[in-house]
Design a protein around this motif. Sequence first.
Motif, mmCIF file in Angstrom:
data_model
loop_
_atom_site.group_PDB
_atom_site.id
_atom_site.type_symbol
_atom_site.label_atom_id
_atom_site.label_comp_id
_atom_site.label_asym_id
_atom_site.label_seq_id
_atom_site.Cartn_x
_atom_site.Cartn_y
_atom_site.Cartn_z
ATOM 1 N N GLU A 1 20.845 -29.671 -51.935
ATOM 2 C CA GLU A 1 20.280 -30.150 -50.666
ATOM 3 C C GLU A 1 20.110 -28.993 -49.686
ATOM 4 O O GLU A 1 19.200 -28.995 -48.859
ATOM 5 N N GLN A 2 20.993 -28.014 -49.759
ATOM 6 C CA GLN A 2 20.961 -26.891 -48.820
ATOM 7 C C GLN A 2 19.970 -25.800 -49.223
ATOM 8 O O GLN A 2 19.620 -24.950 -48.401
ATOM 9 N N ILE A 3 19.506 -25.835 -50.473
ATOM 10 C CA ILE A 3 18.634 -24.761 -50.957
ATOM 11 C C ILE A 3 17.361 -24.640 -50.119
ATOM 12 O O ILE A 3 16.921 -23.540 -49.809
ATOM 13 N N ALA B 1 26.552 -17.837 -47.103
ATOM 14 C CA ALA B 1 27.511 -17.191 -48.004
ATOM 15 C C ALA B 1 27.986 -18.181 -49.064
ATOM 16 O O ALA B 1 28.086 -17.832 -50.245
ATOM 17 N N ALA B 2 28.253 -19.414 -48.670
ATOM 18 C CA ALA B 2 28.714 -20.427 -49.622
ATOM 19 C C ALA B 2 27.632 -20.725 -50.659
ATOM 20 O O ALA B 2 27.927 -20.860 -51.850
ATOM 21 N N VAL B 3 26.381 -20.807 -50.227
ATOM 22 C CA VAL B 3 25.285 -21.062 -51.165
ATOM 23 C C VAL B 3 25.153 -19.897 -52.135
ATOM 24 O O VAL B 3 24.998 -20.093 -53.345
ATOM 25 N N ARG B 4 25.246 -18.673 -51.622
ATOM 26 C CA ARG B 4 25.145 -17.495 -52.501
ATOM 27 C C ARG B 4 26.248 -17.486 -53.558
ATOM 28 O O ARG B 4 25.994 -17.202 -54.726
ATOM 29 N N VAL B 5 27.473 -17.780 -53.139
ATOM 30 C CA VAL B 5 28.595 -17.810 -54.088
ATOM 31 C C VAL B 5 28.339 -18.877 -55.147
ATOM 32 O O VAL B 5 28.536 -18.641 -56.347
#
Length: 95
Positions: free
Chosen positions: A23-25, A39-43
Amino acid sequence: MNQHTHDHDDREPSASECADFLEQIVYFLDNELDTADCAAVRVHLDTCNPCLEKYDLQRTVKSLVARSCSEAAPADLRARVMMRVQQVQVEIREG
């Protein structure tokens, strides 16, 4: 050897975690997330190949759409589309 483990190191992300990140992409691609969320999405993308593949697909689609939207339609195509839109509007009003 250090016995301390991190959650993302020793298990696969759950389906609900993936759904949350997917959903955040869109916001990630549009640079609309704050630093912590980015940062959380990248991880997550670094540790989850299925989500990374979906991210790559979304990025490719976004790039193609952006490139397509920068090109103007030929005048005759534009006229045909506008005529069809007007026909549909008449059909809706009469229907």
